[in-house]
Structures are given as C-alpha cells and as structure tokens.
Scaffold this motif. Structure first.
Motif, PDB file in Angstrom:
ATOM      1  N   ARG A  45       0.906  -1.208   0.090  1.00 36.42           N
ATOM      2  CA  ARG A  45      -0.115  -0.014   0.200  1.00 36.42           C
ATOM      3  C   ARG A  45       0.752   1.137  -0.052  1.00 36.42           C
ATOM      4  NH1 ARG A  45      -5.078  -0.123   1.462  1.00 36.42           N
ATOM      5  NH2 ARG A  45      -4.825  -2.022   2.869  1.00 36.42           N
ATOM      6  N   ALA A  46       0.563   2.189  -0.899  1.00 40.45           N
ATOM      7  CA  ALA A  46       1.501   3.343  -1.020  1.00 40.45           C
ATOM      8  C   ALA A  46       0.773   4.458  -1.207  1.00 40.45           C
ATOM      9  CB  ALA A  46       2.583   3.123  -2.180  1.00 40.45           C
ATOM     10  N   SER A  64      -2.396   0.232  -4.302  1.00 37.90           N
ATOM     11  CA  SER A  64      -2.366  -0.941  -3.400  1.00 37.90           C
ATOM     12  C   SER A  64      -2.290  -2.191  -4.378  1.00 37.90           C
ATOM     13  CB  SER A  64      -3.713  -0.925  -2.666  1.00 37.90           C
ATOM     14  OG  SER A  64      -4.673  -1.189  -3.318  1.00 37.90           O
ATOM     15  N   LEU A  65      -1.445  -3.113  -3.911  1.00 43.36           N
ATOM     16  CA  LEU A  65      -1.715  -4.541  -4.649  1.00 43.36           C
ATOM     17  C   LEU A  65      -2.012  -5.534  -3.763  1.00 43.36           C
ATOM     18  CD1 LEU A  65      -0.526  -6.186  -7.005  1.00 43.36           C
ATOM     19  CD2 LEU A  65       1.687  -6.433  -6.023  1.00 43.36           C
ATOM     20  N   ASN A  66      -2.853  -6.141  -4.432  1.00 43.75           N
ATOM     21  CA  ASN A  66      -3.759  -7.596  -3.901  1.00 43.75           C
ATOM     22  C   ASN A  66      -4.247  -7.218  -2.413  1.00 43.75           C
ATOM     23  OD1 ASN A  66      -2.555  -8.990  -6.006  1.00 43.75           O
ATOM     24  ND2 ASN A  66      -0.839 -10.101  -4.651  1.00 43.75           N
ATOM     25  N   GLU A  67      -5.075  -6.298  -2.719  1.00 44.48           N
ATOM     26  CA  GLU A  67      -5.918  -5.652  -1.277  1.00 44.48           C
ATOM     27  C   GLU A  67      -6.996  -6.629  -1.412  1.00 44.48           C
ATOM     28  OE1 GLU A  67      -7.814  -1.801   0.992  1.00 44.48           O
ATOM     29  OE2 GLU A  67      -6.911  -1.667  -1.156  1.00 44.48           O
ATOM     30  N   VAL A  68      -7.322  -7.490  -0.240  1.00 40.90           N
ATOM     31  CA  VAL A  68      -8.327  -8.139  -0.249  1.00 40.90           C
ATOM     32  C   VAL A  68      -9.182  -7.930   0.866  1.00 40.90           C
ATOM     33  CG1 VAL A  68      -7.706 -10.303  -1.662  1.00 40.90           C
ATOM     34  CG2 VAL A  68      -7.260 -10.131   0.768  1.00 40.90           C
ATOM     35  N   VAL A  81       2.575  -4.356 -10.149  1.00 38.11           N
ATOM     36  CA  VAL A  81       1.867  -3.202 -10.272  1.00 38.11           C
ATOM     37  C   VAL A  81       2.622  -2.141 -10.645  1.00 38.11           C
ATOM     38  CG1 VAL A  81       2.226  -2.411  -7.971  1.00 38.11           C
ATOM     39  CG2 VAL A  81       0.165  -1.555  -9.162  1.00 38.11           C
ATOM     40  N   THR A  82       1.829  -1.296 -11.661  1.00 40.26           N
ATOM     41  CA  THR A  82       2.697  -0.229 -12.572  1.00 40.26           C
ATOM     42  C   THR A  82       1.848   0.947 -12.685  1.00 40.26           C
ATOM     43  OG1 THR A  82       3.687  -2.167 -14.015  1.00 40.26           O
ATOM     44  CG2 THR A  82       3.513   0.179 -14.921  1.00 40.26           C
TER      45      THR A  82
END
Length: 302
Positions: A45-46, A64-68, A81-82
């Motif tokens: 998370r950024a 965010s990446l792979n937020e579940v 993530v790009t």
C-alpha cells in the motif's frame, strides 16, 4: 380477607414476581447477538506525492496491490503493479515479486488476514534503475478467534536493501538510510497492534523522501507499507452465549455485569432490598396471624 390468607398471598407475590413488583423490571445483562467477523490484507500500500521538475505539477499517487477484504473469503496473487505517465511518460513498475499473496478468510469461529511477499522490489518515480527497497521475504498475519485474544504477527526474513545499501533493521525502532544526492528513507519494522476484538500487523513501513532530479521528477515523498494484515473477531453465535435469565447457573457462582449488577440470572444490586421487603411482609403477615389468635382466645375466655 382472613389474616392467614392475606399473609400467604403477599408472600407469594413478592417471591415469584421479584423486582418487577417493587422496583419495576430490571433486565439481565446479555452479550450481543451473532455477527460476522472481518479480515483484510494487502501485500503493498503506497501513498506518494510526486513533484515534477520546474514545479509543473504535483501528483498524488495512491496504489495498492492484492488488497482483499472479507467476510467473503478472498485471495489474490498478482505479482506486479505499474503506474503510467509519471516518469517522462514511461511506466513505473512500483512492485515486482516472485510471490505476492494476500488472503482474508472468515467463518463463524475465526477471522484471519494473511500477506506474504518473496523477492520483492519496490520502485518510485525518478529512480528507474535503483530500487527503493528490496526484500527476501516479509509476512504478516492477524488472527481473531472467538473466545481467544487476537494475535498479530509479522516477520522480515533474509536481507533488506534500501536505496542500494544492505541494511540491518532495528526491532521496535526506526532505521534511517540516507544516500547523498538521492534521498532519505526511514523504516519501521513489524508494526503490530491488538485490542480485545481486533488485530493488525504491518511487516515494513517506509517513510520516503527522495530528490532524484532525474526523468523529469524533482521530488517524491510519502509512505509505503509492505505486507499488511488485519482482523476482527466474529461475535459468538446465540447458542454459545452465557446462560440467560431462567437458565441454571453453576453452583456457587454469581456472574457480575459491567455495572456491578448480578447478570444472566435476572438478579440485580437491588436483590438485598427485595429480600428485605419480602421478609418484612412475611413478618407482617405472621404478626397479623398472631393477633387474630389472641383475639379468638380472649373471646373464648370471656
């Protein structure tokens, strides 16, 4: 009404009706009804602010990446993530990893969040060839189970490299890494928090201030978190609640409610006064019976 019958009626009324007669109804304290727990996780998370050269623009970037999130169980395993259009029109690969798993599961007894990153590399705009951070493996897990204290745990395994420097992290403290002409990164290791019903963990939290002066980017600052997990305990099902009014208690126990009243049995702090009132009424009834007997005896003697 004869004195004996009057005393019997009064006594029976007090003992069976209890608080409802003398003080108004006093409900027993009970736990809340059944409900679902919650869980969540994210591998990255950024929240970054990117300032372009010549003050042309300031761009807030949140990613965010792979937020579940659950109550519905979920799992994500995307490996990168790009961001587009923030580095001279070229895409920035913010995160790339060999393994990037986030999982959230909830059932009636337990809620659990879990995240795991293996061989992960994080980049920010303006540093195309230099990683902000590289990690071998970071994991976080938060477990909230009915009847147990919530648990938060996180681990950073293997080496950590920040702005090209291998870094030894300090548990429970802040580690600073500064590279002249590049910037400053402050790292906090294994942030964890629990309450009676919740738990949360973050394996690594980075406060970033970078001045790359490359690729059209003047400054990047903000925060990056790696491997997050959180949970909230499910509420107990109704058939698992403590005994309510009218149900038998264990011998010799008198559970206390939050306000000091007797709970679950229908009693309260007014119980001694009720018992005293009942005793007074019984005594009054007995006195009436004794007086009637004396009057009958006096009439017989006369």
């Amino acid at each position: 009404m004869p004195a004996r019958r009057a005393a019997a009626v009064l006594t029976a009324t007090v003992l069976t009706a209890g608080p409802a007669v003398l003080l108004g109804a006093v409900p027993a304290h009970a736990a809340g009804g059944s409900g679902e727990g919650k869980a969540g996780a994210a591998v990255l998370r950024a929240g970054l602010n990117v300032e372009l050269l010549n003050g042309a623009a300031k761009l807030p970037l949140n990613v965010s990446l792979n937020e579940v999130n659950a109550p519905k169980s979920a799992e994500e395993k995307t490996l990168s993530v790009t961001l587009d259009g923030v580095e001279g029109g070229k895409p920035v690969n913010v995160l790339a990893a060999d393994v990037a798993t986030a999982r959230a599961t909830v059932d009636k007894q337990k809620a659990e969040g879990y995240s795991n990153l293996v061989k992960a590399r994080v980049h920010v705009p303006g540093l195309p060839l230099l990683s902000l951070i590289e990690v071998e493996q970071v994991t976080s897990k938060a477990t909230c189970e009915v009847g147990k204290k919530p648990v938060a745990e996180s681990n950073v395994l293997g080496s950590v490299t920040v702005l090209g420097k291998k870094t030894t992290l300090t548990a429970g403290g802040t580690t600073k890494v500064e590279v002249p002409g590049v910037g400053l990164v402050q790292l906090d290791l294994s942030q964890k928090a629990t309450t009676d019903r919740t738990a949360a963990a973050t394996a690594l939290e980075l406060n970033v201030s970078v001045d790359p002066l490359k690729a059209g980017v003047a400054k990047v600052d903000g925060r990056v978190k790696l491997a997050e997990a959180n949970c909230e305990t499910p509420a107990p099902a109704e058939d698992e609640q403590p005994p309510q009014s009218g149900e038998p208690e264990e011998p010799g126990t008198q559970p206390q409610g939050e306000d000091g009243n007797l709970a679950e049995t229908g009693g309260s702090s007014a119980t001694p006064y009720i018992a005293g009132g009942a005793a007074a009424l019984i005594a009054a009834g007995g006195g009436a019976m004794l007086l009637a007997r004396k009057r009958r005896a006096a009439r017989s003697e006369g």
